[in-house]
Design a protein around this motif. Structure first.
Motif, PDB file in Angstrom:
ATOM      1  N   THR A 210      46.012  67.724  58.690  1.00 29.07           N
ATOM      2  CA  THR A 210      44.659  68.067  59.142  1.00 29.07           C
ATOM      3  C   THR A 210      44.529  67.862  60.643  1.00 29.07           C
ATOM      4  OG1 THR A 210      42.303  67.734  58.682  1.00 29.07           O
ATOM      5  CG2 THR A 210      43.684  65.758  58.789  1.00 29.07           C
ATOM      6  N   ARG A 211      43.622  68.635  61.225  1.00 31.48           N
ATOM      7  CA  ARG A 211      43.342  68.496  62.660  1.00 31.48           C
ATOM      8  C   ARG A 211      41.886  68.893  62.925  1.00 31.48           C
ATOM      9  NH1 ARG A 211      46.807  68.504  67.277  1.00 31.48           N
ATOM     10  NH2 ARG A 211      45.663  68.893  69.194  1.00 31.48           N
ATOM     11  N   ASP A 212      41.014  67.902  62.986  1.00 30.10           N
ATOM     12  CA  ASP A 212      39.633  68.082  63.419  1.00 30.10           C
ATOM     13  C   ASP A 212      38.854  69.094  62.579  1.00 30.10           C
ATOM     14  OD1 ASP A 212      40.267  66.287  65.467  1.00 30.10           O
ATOM     15  OD2 ASP A 212      40.867  67.898  66.820  1.00 30.10           O
ATOM     16  N   LEU A 217      38.186  69.589  55.091  1.00 29.10           N
ATOM     17  CA  LEU A 217      39.039  68.587  54.442  1.00 29.10           C
ATOM     18  C   LEU A 217      38.358  67.979  53.225  1.00 29.10           C
ATOM     19  CD1 LEU A 217      41.588  66.820  54.427  1.00 29.10           C
ATOM     20  CD2 LEU A 217      40.451  65.307  56.080  1.00 29.10           C
ATOM     21  N   TYR A 239      47.122  63.315  60.071  1.00 29.10           N
ATOM     22  CA  TYR A 239      46.291  63.949  61.087  1.00 29.10           C
ATOM     23  C   TYR A 239      46.976  64.028  62.443  1.00 29.10           C
ATOM     24  CZ  TYR A 239      45.233  59.260  62.916  1.00 29.10           C
ATOM     25  OH  TYR A 239      45.334  57.997  63.454  1.00 29.10           O
ATOM     26  N   PRO A 244      40.543  61.273  61.056  1.00 30.44           N
ATOM     27  CA  PRO A 244      39.435  61.628  60.168  1.00 30.44           C
ATOM     28  C   PRO A 244      38.667  60.394  59.725  1.00 30.44           C
ATOM     29  CG  PRO A 244      41.519  61.728  58.988  1.00 30.44           C
ATOM     30  CD  PRO A 244      41.858  61.480  60.431  1.00 30.44           C
ATOM     31  N   VAL A 259      45.355  57.663  54.663  1.00 31.92           N
ATOM     32  CA  VAL A 259      45.289  58.409  55.921  1.00 31.92           C
ATOM     33  C   VAL A 259      46.329  57.851  56.882  1.00 31.92           C
ATOM     34  CG1 VAL A 259      43.843  59.048  57.889  1.00 31.92           C
ATOM     35  CG2 VAL A 259      42.833  58.879  55.595  1.00 31.92           C
ATOM     36  N   ARG A 261      48.677  58.810  60.712  1.00 36.67           N
ATOM     37  CA  ARG A 261      48.845  59.660  61.891  1.00 36.67           C
ATOM     38  C   ARG A 261      50.192  60.371  61.834  1.00 36.67           C
ATOM     39  NH1 ARG A 261      51.241  58.985  66.762  1.00 36.67           N
ATOM     40  NH2 ARG A 261      51.764  56.814  66.236  1.00 36.67           N
ATOM     41  N   ASP A 289      44.388  71.819  54.943  1.00 38.48           N
ATOM     42  CA  ASP A 289      43.040  71.227  54.907  1.00 38.48           C
ATOM     43  C   ASP A 289      41.921  72.246  54.835  1.00 38.48           C
ATOM     44  OD1 ASP A 289      43.091  72.266  57.464  1.00 38.48           O
ATOM     45  OD2 ASP A 289      42.506  70.417  58.473  1.00 38.48           O
TER      46      ASP A 289
END
Length: 501
Positions: A210-212, A217, A239, A244, A259, A261, A289
């Protein structure tokens, strides 16, 4: 526990004739009959047959399949090795310093799809790399000769000559390209499995890069949490960019969410690999996502994995959502080969449908390639590597809702797309032997170059596409964009029908 065949080896001092028909799904009963006749005439010789999909021998010893280590050990132990005309079997025999006696499969007898084994074996026989045996009498005489005069059939050294490497590599490539996709009638999927206890179902880790995009998501995590899968499902949200909100982990109910990184290369490839490395389950699934799983998706795929321990990857169909329209994209085939994927991207096999054995990614074909420019097409490149090892299985029903929208990370990144596709052509020179596949990629590059305003490059790639396939539609779309038609207009029209360039 001692392998009974190995225990037999120690007690049996007769010379060993090893016969292997490989893993092709076509039956090769003709060779089994020949070798059974030979075994009946020579009780002083031990004959061991790896028979695959063919009938088991009635006189000789039979094993359906060997793993790689066992096959190599038996070849090294054997006085004589007999194979079908498959390049992999021939290569293994020569690596074990045995001159293989080869019986080529005959397509007219239903033993293969065409005559490429016959042509390949004839060429190798002509340069002394194999002994071609065309009938039962010739095979029996040649086996007897190999037993009586082993010096002529034991190879010197362990390296391959340049001529041998070229011949065998060409054979491998031909075998890959000529192996067709198998339809559902040829390889039916296993039937649904009753629930049973949850512990009977393997744990699955779902990797969600996921990215922003926290709102999208949330929908993705809810769809994973509501799977009707009886076993344990663990989700790893990996992420890039802004971390997130950790409250998202509460959306999954009793299905744990973690979660982390992306600790590798920024982008999809690195994020997927970070999740793969952190996973501790035998099965790993991907879900982007902005996509959502239908409730039955995971269960139906795991049923295939449970029934077929050698299957390394299972995909399924999708429904493409674009604006107010939704379009199903489903393949009616249940097995996809390397050759199929060279000819067509098969966009129905979307990364959010992937379920893969983690061992295949860590110790087999390798994880997602982080060298792909911008991570564009990393899913397709991974499919190519997986399919090289064995057919990718497909459940021909929609299992994922794929959202196409302007917030896609590749929207408008035309130069990245062009660079990544050219990288793919360089890494896989096999595309040049598949006109439809080369034309497709050339047409996509031409379209990307035209959309980026690079008209000269667009025209060059358009001509390359048309030289390989005169009717390649992407080439004509690229010409239209190069002549002034906005790329967005073309894409909007395609997306409304669930299609892309």
């Amino acid at each position: 526990m001692t392998d009974p065949c190995l225990a037999h080896d120690r007690a049996d001092e007769r010379p060993l004739v090893l016969v292997t028909v490989g893993t092709d799904y076509h039956r090769f009963d003709r060779l089994i009959d020949w070798i059974d006749d030979y075994a009946g005439q020579r009780p002083d010789v031990r004959v061991l047959v790896q028979h695959g999909a063919s009938r088991a021998p009635t006189v000789a010893e039979g094993v359906d399949f060997f793993d790689g280590d066992r096959l190599r050990a038996e070849m090294a132990r054997a006085a004589v090795v007999v194979t079908h005309g498959g390049p992999a079997s021939i290569t293994e025999a020569r690596a074990a310093r045995r001159l293989p006696l080869v019986v080529a499969r005959d397509p007219e007898l239903g033993e293969h799809v065409d005559g490429h084994q016959q042509r390949f074996v004839s060429r190798l026989d002509g340069v002394g790399l194999v002994r071609n045996c065309a009938d039962a009498h010739e095979l029996a005489v040649t086996v007897d000769k190999a037993l009586a005069q082993p010096g002529e059939f034991i190879l010197e050294g362990t390296g391959h000559s340049a001529q041998e490497r070229v011949a065998l590599q060409a054979g491998h490539l031909i075998d890959l390209l000529m192996t067709p996709g198998t339809g559902g009638a040829d390889r039916p999927l296993p039937p649904p499995v009753p629930d049973g206890p949850a512990q009977a179902w393997p744990d699955v880790t779902v990797v969600v890069p996921t990215r922003d995009r926290p709102d999208l998501l949330r929908s993705t995590l809810r769809s994973i949490a509501t799977q009707d899968y009886p076993g344990t499902v663990l989700t790893l949200v990996v992420y890039d960019g802004t971390p997130p909100d950790h409250s998202l982990t509460q959306l999954a109910g009793d299905r744990p969410v973690r979660v982390l990184r992306n600790s590798l290369t920024s982008g999809l490839a690195g994020a997927r690999n970070s999740g793969i490395l952190a996973a501790r389950t035998d099965l790993v699934a991907f879900c982007d996502d902005d996509d959502t799983w239908l409730p039955h998706k995971l269960r139906r795929q795991v049923e295939v994995m449970r029934a077929e321990p050698k299957t390394e990857a299972v995909c399924c169909g999708i429904t493409v959502a674009y604006g107010e329209t939704e379009a199903p994209r489903v393949l009616d085939r249940t097995a996809i080969t390397f050759a199929d994927l060279l000819r067509s991207r098969l966009t129905e096999l979307h990364p959010s449908t992937f379920l893969i054995r983690r061992d295949a990614l860590v110790h087999g074909c390798g994880a997602v390639d982080e060298e792909i420019p911008g991570s564009y097409g990393e899913d397709y490149e991974l499919l190519l590597r997986l399919a090289r090892r064995g057919p990718v299985r497909n459940v021909p029903d929609p299992g994922v809702r794929v959202l196409w929208h302007r917030r896609s990370h590749f929207s408008g990144r035309w130069q990245t797309i062009s660079t990544a596709l050219r990288w793919l052509l360089t890494k896989y020179p096999e595309f040049r032997l598949v006109p439809a596949g080369y034309a497709r990629l050339s047409g996509q590059i031409a379209f990307a170059e035209a959309a980026a305003g690079r008209r000269t490059a667009a025209l060059e790639w358009t001509m390359a596409a048309l030289r390989h396939r005169g009717g390649e539609p992407r080439a004509y779309l690229a010409l239209a964009v190069a002549c002034g038609l906005p790329a967005e207009t073309v894409l909007n029209a395609l997306h409304k029908h669930g299609r892309g360039v």
